[in-house]
Design a protein around this motif. Structure first.
Motif, mmCIF file in Angstrom:
data_model
loop_
_atom_site.group_PDB
_atom_site.id
_atom_site.type_symbol
_atom_site.label_atom_id
_atom_site.label_comp_id
_atom_site.label_asym_id
_atom_site.label_seq_id
_atom_site.Cartn_x
_atom_site.Cartn_y
_atom_site.Cartn_z
ATOM 1 N N GLY A 167 91.749 26.258 15.583
ATOM 2 C CA GLY A 167 92.503 27.507 15.544
ATOM 3 C C GLY A 167 93.817 27.346 14.812
ATOM 4 O O GLY A 167 94.217 28.195 14.012
ATOM 5 N N ALA A 168 94.493 26.237 15.069
ATOM 6 C CA ALA A 168 95.763 25.960 14.386
ATOM 7 C C ALA A 168 95.554 25.851 12.882
ATOM 8 O O ALA A 168 96.328 26.405 12.097
ATOM 9 N N ILE A 169 94.503 25.162 12.490
ATOM 10 C CA ILE A 169 94.213 24.991 11.059
ATOM 11 C C ILE A 169 93.926 26.339 10.407
ATOM 12 O O ILE A 169 94.415 26.631 9.310
ATOM 13 N N PHE A 170 93.158 27.184 11.091
ATOM 14 C CA PHE A 170 92.876 28.513 10.536
ATOM 15 C C PHE A 170 94.140 29.359 10.443
ATOM 16 O O PHE A 170 94.314 30.114 9.482
ATOM 17 N N PHE A 171 95.048 29.243 11.420
ATOM 18 C CA PHE A 171 96.317 29.970 11.320
ATOM 19 C C PHE A 171 97.134 29.466 10.127
ATOM 20 O O PHE A 171 97.748 30.258 9.417
ATOM 21 N N LEU A 172 97.141 28.166 9.901
ATOM 22 C CA LEU A 172 97.865 27.611 8.760
ATOM 23 C C LEU A 172 97.283 28.113 7.440
ATOM 24 O O LEU A 172 98.022 28.551 6.552
#
Length: 185
Positions: A167-172
């Motif tokens: 999820g963090a990677i997709f937000f980035l």
């Protein structure tokens, strides 16, 4: 011919970019701290698990305020309610054990993922939303896996905590992609 950035999209994209960068940073730090103590379900672990959907609810409030003209206010409100209910559910489930926590976490991931997917689809014209659409779809699948994992012989929290990293990677990725806002003539 002059090209101008669509005013509503530009303002919303800027606010979302900041929000997505903040969500990336929070998720990475949260996962690192929570992984470090996730061997057992303690009051601290439960507190950290409760914090994650509360941050999701707070982010939805910020999103709602910044995207009034371009967003899906009903869906964002649904996300706020679902995330707050998930936090309450996790607080209660923390006293019942890891299987209960995984079930609540899983149901929340499914519902929040569906909301994220639909909001991303409605914002496609803004640009930078494909990571949010993919993330929402993956959240639905992961949520189902968490509910199923609750029935395992020795369920663990690590996969639920690991859920924060993609999820963090997709937000980035979404934050970076939002630098390219759509242009209108």
């Amino acid at each position: 011919m002059t090209t101008l950035t669509a005013p509503g999209f530009s303002t919303t994209a800027t606010a979302l970019r900041r929000l997505y960068f903040a969500r990336f940073a929070f998720a990475v730090v949260w996962a690192a701290v929570t992984f470090a103590i996730a061997d057992e379900l303690t009051v601290l672990t439960t507190t950290l698990l409760v914090i994650y959907p509360l941050v999701d609810a707070a982010a939805a409030v910020i999103d709602l305020r910044s995207s009034r003209t371009t967003g899906s206010p009903t869906l964002l409100r649904v996300n706020i309610v679902v995330s707050v209910l998930a936090a309450v559910g996790l607080a209660v489930a923390g006293a019942s054990g890891i299987p209960a926590v995984l079930r609540v976490w899983g149901v929340w991931a499914v519902v929040a993922g569906l909301v994220q997917l639909v909001v991303g689809v409605t914002r496609r014209g803004m640009g930078g939303q494909w990571p949010m659409i993919i993330s929402g779809g993956l959240s639905v699948l992961a949520g189902g896996a968490f509910v199923a994992a609750a029935s395992a012989d020795d369920p663990a929290l690590t996969n639920a905590i690991g859920y924060a990293i993609p999820g963090a990677i997709f937000f980035l990725i979404a934050a970076i992609r939002l630098r390219r806002t759509p242009k209108t003539n």
